[in-house]
Design an enzyme around this catalytic site. Structure first.
Site, PDB file in Angstrom:
ATOM      1  N   ARG A  99      -8.556  12.121  12.701  1.00  5.15           N
ATOM      2  CA  ARG A  99      -7.139  11.838  12.937  1.00  5.15           C
ATOM      3  C   ARG A  99      -6.278  13.099  12.837  1.00  5.15           C
ATOM      4  O   ARG A  99      -6.615  14.036  12.117  1.00  5.15           O
ATOM      5  CB  ARG A  99      -6.672  10.764  11.951  1.00  5.15           C
ATOM      6  CG  ARG A  99      -7.252   9.392  12.343  1.00  5.15           C
ATOM      7  CD  ARG A  99      -7.429   8.471  11.185  1.00  5.15           C
ATOM      8  NE  ARG A  99      -6.160   8.009  10.649  1.00  5.15           N
ATOM      9  CZ  ARG A  99      -6.059   7.225   9.594  1.00  5.15           C
ATOM     10  NH1 ARG A  99      -7.151   6.823   8.971  1.00  5.15           N
ATOM     11  NH2 ARG A  99      -4.882   6.827   9.165  1.00  5.15           N
ATOM     12  N   ARG A 119      -6.935  -3.471  10.375  1.00  2.00           N
ATOM     13  CA  ARG A 119      -5.906  -4.334  10.970  1.00  2.00           C
ATOM     14  C   ARG A 119      -6.411  -5.022  12.240  1.00  2.00           C
ATOM     15  O   ARG A 119      -6.025  -6.156  12.522  1.00  2.00           O
ATOM     16  CB  ARG A 119      -4.637  -3.533  11.226  1.00  2.00           C
ATOM     17  CG  ARG A 119      -4.046  -2.947   9.961  1.00  2.00           C
ATOM     18  CD  ARG A 119      -2.584  -2.605  10.079  1.00  2.00           C
ATOM     19  NE  ARG A 119      -2.144  -1.787   8.958  1.00  2.00           N
ATOM     20  CZ  ARG A 119      -1.833  -2.266   7.755  1.00  2.00           C
ATOM     21  NH1 ARG A 119      -1.910  -3.562   7.524  1.00  2.00           N
ATOM     22  NH2 ARG A 119      -1.440  -1.451   6.788  1.00  2.00           N
ATOM     23  N   ARG A 152       2.815   6.056  -3.160  1.00  2.00           N
ATOM     24  CA  ARG A 152       3.934   6.904  -3.575  1.00  2.00           C
ATOM     25  C   ARG A 152       4.200   6.820  -5.072  1.00  2.00           C
ATOM     26  O   ARG A 152       4.566   7.816  -5.699  1.00  2.00           O
ATOM     27  CB  ARG A 152       5.180   6.513  -2.774  1.00  2.00           C
ATOM     28  CG  ARG A 152       5.116   6.969  -1.308  1.00  2.00           C
ATOM     29  CD  ARG A 152       6.088   6.179  -0.432  1.00  2.00           C
ATOM     30  NE  ARG A 152       6.193   6.713   0.917  1.00  2.00           N
ATOM     31  CZ  ARG A 152       5.327   6.455   1.901  1.00  2.00           C
ATOM     32  NH1 ARG A 152       4.264   5.682   1.659  1.00  2.00           N
ATOM     33  NH2 ARG A 152       5.516   6.966   3.105  1.00  2.00           N
ATOM     34  N   LYS A 192       0.826  -1.212   0.000  1.00  5.24           N
ATOM     35  CA  LYS A 192       0.000   0.000   0.000  1.00  5.24           C
ATOM     36  C   LYS A 192       0.857   1.258   0.000  1.00  5.24           C
ATOM     37  O   LYS A 192       0.595   2.204  -0.757  1.00  5.24           O
ATOM     38  CB  LYS A 192      -0.939  -0.008   1.205  1.00  5.24           C
ATOM     39  CG  LYS A 192      -1.881   1.187   1.251  1.00  5.24           C
ATOM     40  CD  LYS A 192      -3.005   1.005   2.231  1.00  5.24           C
ATOM     41  CE  LYS A 192      -2.548   1.022   3.663  1.00  5.24           C
ATOM     42  NZ  LYS A 192      -3.683   1.173   4.600  1.00  5.24           N
ATOM     43  N   SER A 193       1.888   1.294   0.850  1.00  5.11           N
ATOM     44  CA  SER A 193       2.734   2.489   0.940  1.00  5.11           C
ATOM     45  C   SER A 193       3.416   2.789  -0.392  1.00  5.11           C
ATOM     46  O   SER A 193       3.503   3.955  -0.815  1.00  5.11           O
ATOM     47  CB  SER A 193       3.793   2.298   2.025  1.00  5.11           C
ATOM     48  OG  SER A 193       3.208   2.170   3.295  1.00  5.11           O
ATOM     49  N   GLY A 252      -4.897   7.818   5.600  1.00  9.05           N
ATOM     50  CA  GLY A 252      -4.073   8.817   6.255  1.00  9.05           C
ATOM     51  C   GLY A 252      -2.808   9.117   5.477  1.00  9.05           C
ATOM     52  O   GLY A 252      -2.355  10.273   5.409  1.00  9.05           O
ATOM     53  N   LYS A 306      -3.926   5.882  15.074  1.00  8.76           N
ATOM     54  CA  LYS A 306      -4.094   5.234  13.779  1.00  8.76           C
ATOM     55  C   LYS A 306      -5.565   5.310  13.377  1.00  8.76           C
ATOM     56  O   LYS A 306      -6.292   6.206  13.815  1.00  8.76           O
ATOM     57  CB  LYS A 306      -3.583   3.796  13.857  1.00  8.76           C
ATOM     58  CG  LYS A 306      -2.075   3.684  14.028  1.00  8.76           C
ATOM     59  CD  LYS A 306      -1.356   4.097  12.756  1.00  8.76           C
ATOM     60  CE  LYS A 306       0.124   3.826  12.807  1.00  8.76           C
ATOM     61  NZ  LYS A 306       0.798   4.178  11.526  1.00  8.76           N
ATOM     62  N   ARG A 362      -5.567   1.791  18.472  1.00  7.73           N
ATOM     63  CA  ARG A 362      -5.324   0.356  18.327  1.00  7.73           C
ATOM     64  C   ARG A 362      -4.916  -0.310  19.629  1.00  7.73           C
ATOM     65  O   ARG A 362      -5.172  -1.509  19.825  1.00  7.73           O
ATOM     66  CB  ARG A 362      -4.272   0.104  17.243  1.00  7.73           C
ATOM     67  CG  ARG A 362      -4.829   0.321  15.842  1.00  7.73           C
ATOM     68  CD  ARG A 362      -3.819   0.078  14.746  1.00  7.73           C
ATOM     69  NE  ARG A 362      -4.478   0.189  13.443  1.00  7.73           N
ATOM     70  CZ  ARG A 362      -3.843   0.326  12.292  1.00  7.73           C
ATOM     71  NH1 ARG A 362      -2.509   0.377  12.274  1.00  7.73           N
ATOM     72  NH2 ARG A 362      -4.511   0.417  11.161  1.00  7.73           N
ATOM     73  N   ASP A 409       2.682  -0.883  12.214  1.00  9.84           N
ATOM     74  CA  ASP A 409       1.411  -1.329  11.643  1.00  9.84           C
ATOM     75  C   ASP A 409       1.106  -2.788  11.943  1.00  9.84           C
ATOM     76  O   ASP A 409      -0.038  -3.228  11.780  1.00  9.84           O
ATOM     77  CB  ASP A 409       1.409  -1.120  10.127  1.00  9.84           C
ATOM     78  CG  ASP A 409       1.186   0.336   9.749  1.00  9.84           C
ATOM     79  OD1 ASP A 409       0.627   1.081  10.574  1.00  9.84           O
ATOM     80  OD2 ASP A 409       1.573   0.733   8.637  1.00  9.84           O
TER      81      ASP A 409
END
Length: 433
Positions: A123, A388, A27, A22-23, A95, A342, A346, A315
């Site tokens: 957030r 998650r 990007r 995902k990250s 986020g 998050k 969490r 994470d």
């Protein structure tokens, strides 16, 4: 509102490939959008978070093609080619998309407004806005929360020391630095994921790394390139733990990104006694490292987590807590207050869920203590809409004595489309109702 019913008695075995990182997907879209020429992305994560970034870039004037779900072609408009969107940019639950977009949009010549779903609108955003304002950005939040209103401004480079380790804040400052005058340098107090620095280099940007400091000179041209997105380690993490709990035969996870700034969980599981073998793939020096991960059922032991591993595991802590609940002895995590901001708190969500399933634990302001043992009784847990949390308690069913009902699981699609199908293929007893 959908929920999971996860029955006891499952296994975890075979060969799996989890969705793309995902990250890296976020990007690759953003840098491709402001590059000159075409960027070809394969292995793209077609989850709701990344699709929010894709739609936002389209609204900003970037032409994007999708020949297939996991194949994206971005026609870059260059550093100065974005145009004002006709409406607020909706980042959904992402986020990463919102904070990185703050850095991307702060130096533009137009105004932008960033919004999101109910979770994202609660957030904190000042952590990214503060250093951007030091560069000259005109950014307003609503008491640290979205909507984020940005009036494009001319920026200047700064030398910024992050007060708290955060890859998102580091990346926002570096993205802003691409269009700032002079040099932008960011120093982090502890290592965080370096996907932005690696990818900037792939697009032809000179990134100077000196110890804990990354620096770039403003005004450099990004050139379109080819990006191969590896399988997401954070998604593979659920099945690493599943394998530790229930892989009587080996479970093989294919083509997983093993960037050392992301794989703290791997180190933690090995410290607990996990039987995990890493089979690296060859690749270029600056490329994201990739490996096949082979895991077998293991007798885990509780550990005290070193705080220097916390940013590298941030994470993955929800599913790590599931492993800790099945380990012999006590496990303690401190220095993880970042988990409270998050998608949900969490730490509190996991503590409540563990308690509901009969696991002794103690919640700290910055961590969690768990007494491991025989696993879990059946029961109902509330994921609080956090993907998650939901997936972690699904994995817990492998060591449960009764059915686990997991509420509010719709957001799993934001990061891991196909989670239930892949879990069932591995041998878990899980269904969506």
């Amino acid at each position: 509102m959908p929920k999971y019913l996860a029955g006891p008695g499952g296994v975890a075995q075979g060969e799996l490939t989890v969705p793309g990182d995902k990250s890296i997907s976020h990007r690759s879209l953003m840098l491709g959008g402001i590059a000159q020429g075409v960027t070809d992305i394969t292995g793209f994560l077609a989850g709701e978070d990344c699709l929010a970034t894709l739609r936002a870039l389209q609204a900003l004037g970037v032409r994007i093609e999708r020949p297939e779900d996991q194949h994206v072609i971005v026609h870059g408009v260059g550093l100065h080619g974005l145009r004002a969107a006709a409406a607020p940019l909706d980042m959904g639950n992402a986020g990463t998309a919102m904070r990185l977009s703050m850095g991307l949009l702060a130096p533009q010549t137009f105004a932008s407004t960033l919004i999101g779903d109910e979770s994202l609108m609660s957030r904190p955003m000042e952590r990214a806005a503060t250093p951007l304002r030091l560069m000259g950005a005109n950014i307003n939040t609503q008491n640290d929360r979205p909507p984020v209103e940005i009036q494009g401004s001319k920026l200047r480079g700064i030398d910024y020391a992050l007060p708290v380790a955060s890859a998102q804040v580091k990346s926002a400052v570096l993205l802003a630095g691409l269009q700032a005058s002079g040099q932008t340098r960011v120093t982090e107090p502890a290592p965080t994921r370096d996907h932005t620095e690696r990818m900037l280099r792939a697009f032809g940007v000179n990134v100077v790394q000196q110890g804990a400091t990354a620096g770039i000179e403003g005004g450099q041209t990004l050139r379109g390139t080819q990006i191969v997105v590896p399988a997401d380690f954070s998604s593979a993490a659920f099945f690493l733990v599943a394998g530790c709990l229930a892989a009587e035969k080996p479970l093989l996870l294919r083509n997983v990104g093993i960037n050392p700034t992301r794989t703290g969980l791997l180190q933690l599981l090995l410290q607990m006694g996990a039987d995990i073998k890493v089979h690296p793939h060859p690749g270029p020096k600056d490329a994201e490292p990739i490996a096949d991960l082979e895991v077998r059922k293991s007798r885990l032991k509780g550990i005290q987590v070193s705080e220097d591993l916390v940013p590298l595991s941030i994470d993955e802590f929800p599913v790590f807590f599931v492993a800790a609940a099945c380990a012999e002895g006590e496990t303690l995590v401190r220095g993880a207050e970042e988990l409270r901001v998050k998608e949900t708190d969490r730490l509190a969500a996991m503590a409540d869920g563990l308690t509901a399933l009969g696991v002794e634990n103690k919640l700290h302001p910055d961590g969690l203590w768990i007494r491991g043992g025989d696993g879990f009784k059946g029961g109902t847990v509330d994921s609080r809409g956090d993907h998650r949390i939901a997936m972690s308690f699904a994995i817990a069913s492998l060591r449960a004595r009764g059915e686990i009902e997991i509420l509010d699981v719709a957001n799993v699609a934001t990061s891991f489309p196909g989670f239930v199908e892949i879990s069932r293929a591995a041998g878990l007893h899980i269904q969506t109702v």
